[in-house]
Design an enzyme around this catalytic site. Sequence first.
Site, short mmCIF file in Angstrom:
data_model
loop_
_atom_site.label_atom_id
_atom_site.label_comp_id
_atom_site.label_asym_id
_atom_site.label_seq_id
_atom_site.Cartn_x
_atom_site.Cartn_y
_atom_site.Cartn_z
N TYR A 1 -31.95 -12.57 -76.37
CA TYR A 1 -30.89 -13.54 -76.07
C TYR A 1 -31.32 -15.01 -76.22
CZ TYR A 1 -33.21 -13.26 -71.45
OH TYR A 1 -34.12 -13.24 -70.43
N ARG B 1 -37.27 -21.19 -67.66
CA ARG B 1 -38.04 -19.96 -67.43
C ARG B 1 -38.74 -19.59 -68.73
NH1 ARG B 1 -36.14 -15.06 -68.55
NH2 ARG B 1 -33.94 -15.49 -68.15
N HIS C 1 -37.03 -12.72 -67.43
CA HIS C 1 -36.40 -12.70 -66.11
C HIS C 1 -37.25 -11.87 -65.16
CE1 HIS C 1 -33.39 -12.52 -62.98
NE2 HIS C 1 -33.43 -11.20 -63.03
#
Length: 362
Positions: free
Chosen positions: A271, A258, A262
């Site tokens: 992160y 990805r 998100h």
Amino acid sequence: MIFEGYHPLDKTMFQVMDEEGNIIKPEYMPDISKEQMMEMYQLMIQTREADLKALMYQRQGRMLTYAPNIGQEAAQVGSAFPLKKEDWMVPAFRELGAWLTRGAKLEMIYLYWYGNEFGSYMPEDLKILPVSVPIASHLNHAAGIAWASKLQGKDEVTITYFGDGATSQGDFHEAMNWAGVYQVPVVFLCQNNQFAISVPRGIQTSSETIAQKALAYGMPGILVDGNDIFAMYAAVKEAFDRARRGEGPTLIEAFTYRIGAHTTSDDPKRYRSDEEVEKWKKKDPIDRMKKYLMSQGILTEEENEKIIEKAGKIAEEAFKYVEASGDTVLEDIFKYHYKEMTPQLTEQLAEYKAYLMERGEA
């Protein structure tokens, strides 16, 4: 047979085309025409351009929270392309390329992210279930649909999409177990994009691959390069063929990434590192396909620019339609749930209208 050569416990990844667009496994190259290759490429471009436009509209405050698909176009287009008209698609929420490949209108997809639930409506002949945001809950629906197809003796296959995080949910295991026990014609397609929101794949499960989870449920599993559209098509096509022959379900792990957040409410910099993202950008599925098509004389740079420009205009026109007519009608919020409104919903609608009148907003 692809699955015989790529057992999930061997931890080998099925790949037909490398990152430079070279065919490294010609024996597995799918039997598709140049016209079909171009169609697949155009669908990936349309997915990318629609994504970029949606992100722009959301940042401008013209669209609600959006889940981008950038980097996962091959996993989606390649897996949906071999579907037949009679087959079923059971998506989660990050399947833009699969929806477009299946024939869903971009206007309806944008309408959903605009905040209008009518965007979940798909024409019955497309046989696509609505968006499912609760993680993994739709997998049991897919197993149930496939079981119904088997009981009715129909030549139908169901494909369902989910992320790596869904494999930690009970619904995933229940659906896999049911499908394995009853040998139903369903393909479980895990888009392993390495993160379930902020939880990395490495601490999602101790299994070395997600594909190997198939063995516990008595079905084949395979790890596929999710950025290789030919590998995705070939693996899914073989899984469909198995299902149509009555050989049961399959689990496919599409190993991808990805590139974006998100959703637009997420900050991935908290992160993961920029270095990691840049590394994966070099594996871009669209660039890979472009290199192959150009090396074969199927695509020119001029044609490529026209495809991108056309895709951008299609996305712009789709959103113009949504902005002009996409506002939710109050009654639809209550009427949409059932074919006919229940007494409770009728009462709630009346109460809410009275509330708006008191506020002078009716």
